[in-house]
Design a protein around this motif. Structure first.
Motif, PDB file in Angstrom:
ATOM      1  N   VAL A  31      35.854 -31.971 -42.292  1.00  0.00           N
ATOM      2  CA  VAL A  31      35.225 -30.085 -43.309  1.00  0.00           C
ATOM      3  C   VAL A  31      34.308 -30.072 -42.233  1.00  0.00           C
ATOM      4  N   ASP A  32      33.779 -28.541 -41.680  1.00  0.00           N
ATOM      5  CA  ASP A  32      32.885 -27.841 -41.325  1.00  0.00           C
ATOM      6  C   ASP A  32      31.809 -27.384 -42.161  1.00  0.00           C
ATOM      7  N   TRP A  33      31.260 -27.933 -42.866  1.00  0.00           N
ATOM      8  CA  TRP A  33      30.681 -27.460 -43.761  1.00  0.00           C
ATOM      9  C   TRP A  33      28.956 -28.530 -43.760  1.00  0.00           C
ATOM     10  N   GLY A  34      28.859 -29.180 -42.799  1.00  0.00           N
ATOM     11  CA  GLY A  34      27.886 -29.588 -42.857  1.00  0.00           C
ATOM     12  C   GLY A  34      26.417 -28.680 -42.348  1.00  0.00           C
ATOM     13  N   HIS A  35      25.226 -29.265 -42.506  1.00  0.00           N
ATOM     14  CA  HIS A  35      23.885 -28.303 -43.310  1.00  0.00           C
ATOM     15  C   HIS A  35      23.299 -29.075 -42.142  1.00  0.00           C
ATOM     16  N   CYS A  36      22.651 -27.979 -40.967  1.00  0.00           N
ATOM     17  CA  CYS A  36      21.617 -28.837 -40.169  1.00  0.00           C
ATOM     18  C   CYS A  36      20.043 -29.326 -41.272  1.00  0.00           C
ATOM     19  N   PHE A  37      19.630 -27.867 -41.807  1.00  0.00           N
ATOM     20  CA  PHE A  37      18.873 -27.843 -42.222  1.00  0.00           C
ATOM     21  C   PHE A  37      18.768 -27.116 -43.915  1.00  0.00           C
ATOM     22  N   THR A  38      18.706 -27.255 -45.086  1.00  0.00           N
ATOM     23  CA  THR A  38      18.535 -27.178 -46.787  1.00  0.00           C
ATOM     24  C   THR A  38      17.887 -26.941 -47.421  1.00  0.00           C
ATOM     25  N   GLY A  39      16.944 -26.030 -47.953  1.00  0.00           N
ATOM     26  CA  GLY A  39      16.184 -25.669 -49.119  1.00  0.00           C
ATOM     27  C   GLY A  39      14.959 -24.718 -48.355  1.00  0.00           C
ATOM     28  N   ALA A  40      14.221 -24.258 -49.404  1.00  0.00           N
ATOM     29  CA  ALA A  40      13.513 -23.361 -49.543  1.00  0.00           C
ATOM     30  C   ALA A  40      12.191 -23.876 -49.204  1.00  0.00           C
ATOM     31  N   VAL A  41      11.532 -23.439 -48.475  1.00  0.00           N
ATOM     32  CA  VAL A  41      10.487 -24.250 -47.704  1.00  0.00           C
ATOM     33  C   VAL A  41       8.925 -22.724 -47.579  1.00  0.00           C
ATOM     34  N   ALA A  42       8.474 -22.779 -47.524  1.00  0.00           N
ATOM     35  CA  ALA A  42       7.401 -21.616 -47.194  1.00  0.00           C
ATOM     36  C   ALA A  42       7.154 -21.239 -45.822  1.00  0.00           C
ATOM     37  N   THR A  43       7.657 -22.239 -45.080  1.00  0.00           N
ATOM     38  CA  THR A  43       7.460 -21.595 -43.212  1.00  0.00           C
ATOM     39  C   THR A  43       8.420 -22.463 -42.316  1.00  0.00           C
ATOM     40  N   PHE A  44       8.799 -21.657 -41.759  1.00  0.00           N
ATOM     41  CA  PHE A  44      10.496 -21.830 -41.215  1.00  0.00           C
ATOM     42  C   PHE A  44      10.380 -21.298 -39.605  1.00  0.00           C
ATOM     43  N   THR A  45       9.674 -22.187 -38.446  1.00  0.00           N
ATOM     44  CA  THR A  45       9.290 -21.328 -37.536  1.00  0.00           C
ATOM     45  C   THR A  45       9.709 -22.513 -36.055  1.00  0.00           C
ATOM     46  N   GLY A  46      10.327 -21.890 -35.084  1.00  0.00           N
ATOM     47  CA  GLY A  46      10.009 -22.717 -34.134  1.00  0.00           C
ATOM     48  C   GLY A  46      11.274 -23.302 -34.123  1.00  0.00           C
ATOM     49  N   ASN A  47      12.639 -23.238 -35.111  1.00  0.00           N
ATOM     50  CA  ASN A  47      13.607 -24.981 -34.814  1.00  0.00           C
ATOM     51  C   ASN A  47      14.694 -24.588 -34.583  1.00  0.00           C
ATOM     52  N   ARG A  48      15.375 -25.875 -33.970  1.00  0.00           N
ATOM     53  CA  ARG A  48      16.852 -25.290 -33.280  1.00  0.00           C
ATOM     54  C   ARG A  48      17.417 -25.931 -34.385  1.00  0.00           C
ATOM     55  N   ALA A  49      18.877 -25.047 -34.629  1.00  0.00           N
ATOM     56  CA  ALA A  49      20.146 -25.778 -35.302  1.00  0.00           C
ATOM     57  C   ALA A  49      21.560 -25.584 -34.591  1.00  0.00           C
ATOM     58  N   PHE A  50      22.024 -26.356 -34.186  1.00  0.00           N
ATOM     59  CA  PHE A  50      23.049 -26.148 -33.253  1.00  0.00           C
ATOM     60  C   PHE A  50      24.648 -26.961 -33.935  1.00  0.00           C
ATOM     61  N   GLN A  51      25.815 -26.648 -34.169  1.00  0.00           N
ATOM     62  CA  GLN A  51      27.021 -27.051 -35.463  1.00  0.00           C
ATOM     63  C   GLN A  51      28.727 -27.039 -33.692  1.00  0.00           C
ATOM     64  N   PRO A  52      28.199 -27.551 -33.124  1.00  0.00           N
ATOM     65  CA  PRO A  52      28.813 -27.486 -31.943  1.00  0.00           C
ATOM     66  C   PRO A  52      30.529 -27.715 -32.842  1.00  0.00           C
ATOM     67  N   ARG A  53      30.850 -28.651 -33.862  1.00  0.00           N
ATOM     68  CA  ARG A  53      31.670 -28.637 -34.396  1.00  0.00           C
ATOM     69  C   ARG A  53      31.918 -27.355 -35.320  1.00  0.00           C
ATOM     70  N   GLY A  54      31.409 -26.755 -35.642  1.00  0.00           N
ATOM     71  CA  GLY A  54      30.869 -26.093 -37.626  1.00  0.00           C
ATOM     72  C   GLY A  54      30.446 -27.089 -37.794  1.00  0.00           C
ATOM     73  N   GLY A  55      30.053 -25.746 -38.699  1.00  0.00           N
ATOM     74  CA  GLY A  55      29.067 -26.056 -40.059  1.00  0.00           C
ATOM     75  C   GLY A  55      27.650 -25.130 -40.395  1.00  0.00           C
ATOM     76  N   GLU A  56      27.045 -24.928 -41.348  1.00  0.00           N
ATOM     77  CA  GLU A  56      25.824 -24.311 -41.674  1.00  0.00           C
ATOM     78  C   GLU A  56      24.839 -24.960 -40.913  1.00  0.00           C
ATOM     79  N   CYS A  57      23.897 -24.123 -39.927  1.00  0.00           N
ATOM     80  CA  CYS A  57      22.154 -24.026 -40.096  1.00  0.00           C
ATOM     81  C   CYS A  57      21.455 -23.836 -40.540  1.00  0.00           C
ATOM     82  N   LEU A  58      21.855 -22.787 -41.386  1.00  0.00           N
ATOM     83  CA  LEU A  58      20.446 -23.295 -42.787  1.00  0.00           C
ATOM     84  C   LEU A  58      21.797 -22.998 -44.295  1.00  0.00           C
ATOM     85  N   TRP A  59      21.187 -23.538 -44.916  1.00  0.00           N
ATOM     86  CA  TRP A  59      22.231 -23.324 -46.627  1.00  0.00           C
ATOM     87  C   TRP A  59      21.004 -23.623 -47.349  1.00  0.00           C
ATOM     88  N   GLU A  60      21.295 -22.647 -48.340  1.00  0.00           N
ATOM     89  CA  GLU A  60      20.532 -22.699 -49.882  1.00  0.00           C
ATOM     90  C   GLU A  60      18.792 -22.319 -49.377  1.00  0.00           C
TER      91      GLU A  60
END
Length: 415
Positions: free
Chosen positions: A362-391
């Motif tokens: 399925v196409d719902w794999g997650h790169c980054f999940t969850g709430a944090v204080a600071t999210f900076t300079g990160n890179r998320a790529f899903q070449p087969r589809g799916g979430e970069c950020l979830w929740e």
């Protein structure tokens, strides 16, 4: 030797991927301390009526142990290439962690082998000492063995280094027996593999409980309890009763469940996790600020058909954390719960890469999940589809991040 070569193969990968400088784990200097007696044991060439010199060694380990002087940095050396069927009941120490009593090898060839039907090296709580080292041994059971090395509280000021430990129910166990704590334990440059528990018990490569000042570096953990399909069996389990620990420069691969459970929190850096259902977990919701940086997780796996998994990193950051310069990539074999990075708590998350952390069907794999204080300079790529950020959370401070997904309409949730 195997460990230095493995670590040297690991470091170029991390050096290319991550920005900070790194250092290699060190080997201890086993030269005898001033005033130390050194005794030699050879099962193939020795006799217990000999004086225990290198030319005229003892034959049995028990005879060599009897010659050691408690409270002195004496050494017991086992001949490379020899095999013993006897275990070691270790009951002495130097009294000084900087000049330990040593059980190690001499000569050239394969490590000395202990092939036992029970625990191979036993440091009983009733014999607790400070200042000891177990080095360069090859430990495996001839039948069911409860532990390769067992160290009970309140032993302290000790090191396990350069050993191969494989095939025991739990290969290394360091813990209290109802009461007490251990202090100043180092586990360095070992190969710890293939733990095996034929019954219903939980098998571990390394288990530590109630240990303060724990350093684990430069080890290879592989295939521990791999046939158990048990959510409670791990390559490394650092119980929450431990103090903050340091886990660095290790390779942890193909575990039954977690490659690492560092529930006690602390520092986790410069490690490689390969094909574990849960690559590395840090923290348990306590007040420990955690540091998690320069780690790599490649692929995942299921614990069993009934317990599908797909985690790279799982970080409980209740008291805050620095999670920086890590990589999670190429998830192919975990079939559910596919999270490259999973966070819980006010972490600072910066300069991490999550690439192709997908679920195979399925196409719902997650790169980054969850709430944090600071999210900076990160890179998320899903070449087969799916979430970069979830929740993710609108309260998070976002800046300078890069995202890409083959299913852009499904790339974000809650951010």
């Amino acid at each position: 030797m195997l460990i230095p070569r493995a670590i040297k193969l690991l470091f170029p990968v991390l050096a290319l991927a991550c920005r900070p400088a790194y250092a290699q784990p060190q080997w201890s200097d086993l030269a005898p301390a001033l005033g130390a007696n050194v005794y030699f044991v050879s099962n193939s060439q020795g006799s217990d009526t000999n004086p225990g010199t290198e030319v005229l060694p003892f034959r049995s380990i028990a005879r060599g142990q009897a010659a050691l002087r408690d409270g002195h940095p004496d050494q017991l050396r086992l001949r490379c290439g020899d095999t013993w069927g006897e275990g070691v009941d270790w009951a002495k120490g130097s009294g000084d962690a900087k000049s330990p009593m040593v059980l190690a090898s001499y000569g050239v060839g394969p490590r000395p082998k202990l092939r036992t039907s029970g625990t191979a090296v036993y440091l009983a709580p009733s014999n607790a000492r400070i200042g000891w080292m177990i080095a360069d041994l090859d430990l495996a059971p001839v039948s069911y063995g409860s532990a390769g090395i067992f160290v009970g509280a309140p032993w302290g000021g000790g090191t396990i280094e350069g050993c191969k430990v494989s095939g025991f129910s739990s290969n290394i166990v360091i813990q209290e027996i109802n009461v007490g704590r251990l202090t100043g334990i180092t586990i360095r440059n070992n190969v710890i593999t293939d733990s095996f528990e034929p019954g219903n018990g939980h098998s571990q490569g390394l288990f530590c409980g109630s240990v303060d000042g724990l350093l684990i570096e430069g080890n290879v953990f592989d295939l521990n309890a791999a046939d158990k399909h048990d959510i409670f069996c791990h390559n490394v389990y650092l119980h929450q009763t431990c103090g903050p620990s340091i886990f660095r420069y290790n390779i942890t691969a193909r575990a039954c469940s977690h490659g690492l459970q560092q529930r006690s929190g602390g520092w986790c850096e410069w490690n490689l996790a390969l094909s574990n259902p849960l690559g590395m977990l840090q923290g348990d919701g306590s007040n420990q600020f955690n540091t998690f940086r320069n780690n790599v997780a490649l692929d995942s796996a299921d614990i069993s058909a009934a317990n599908p998994r797909g985690f790279g990193f799982d970080l409980n950051c209740a008291a805050g954390a620095d999670a920086s310069d890590n990589i999670a990539a190429h998830q192919d074999h975990g079939s559910a719960n596919c999270e490259g990075f999973n966070f819980a708590g006010p972490a600072t998350v910066r300069n991490n890469i999550a690439y192709d952390w997908a679920c195979p069907t399925v196409d719902w794999g997650h790169c980054f999940t969850g709430a944090v204080a600071t999210f900076t300079g990160n890179r998320a790529f899903q070449p087969r589809g799916g979430e970069c950020l979830w929740e993710a959370s609108a309260s998070t401070a976002y800046s300078g991040n890069t995202y890409g997904s083959a299913t852009p309409a499904k790339a974000f949730n809650g951010s």
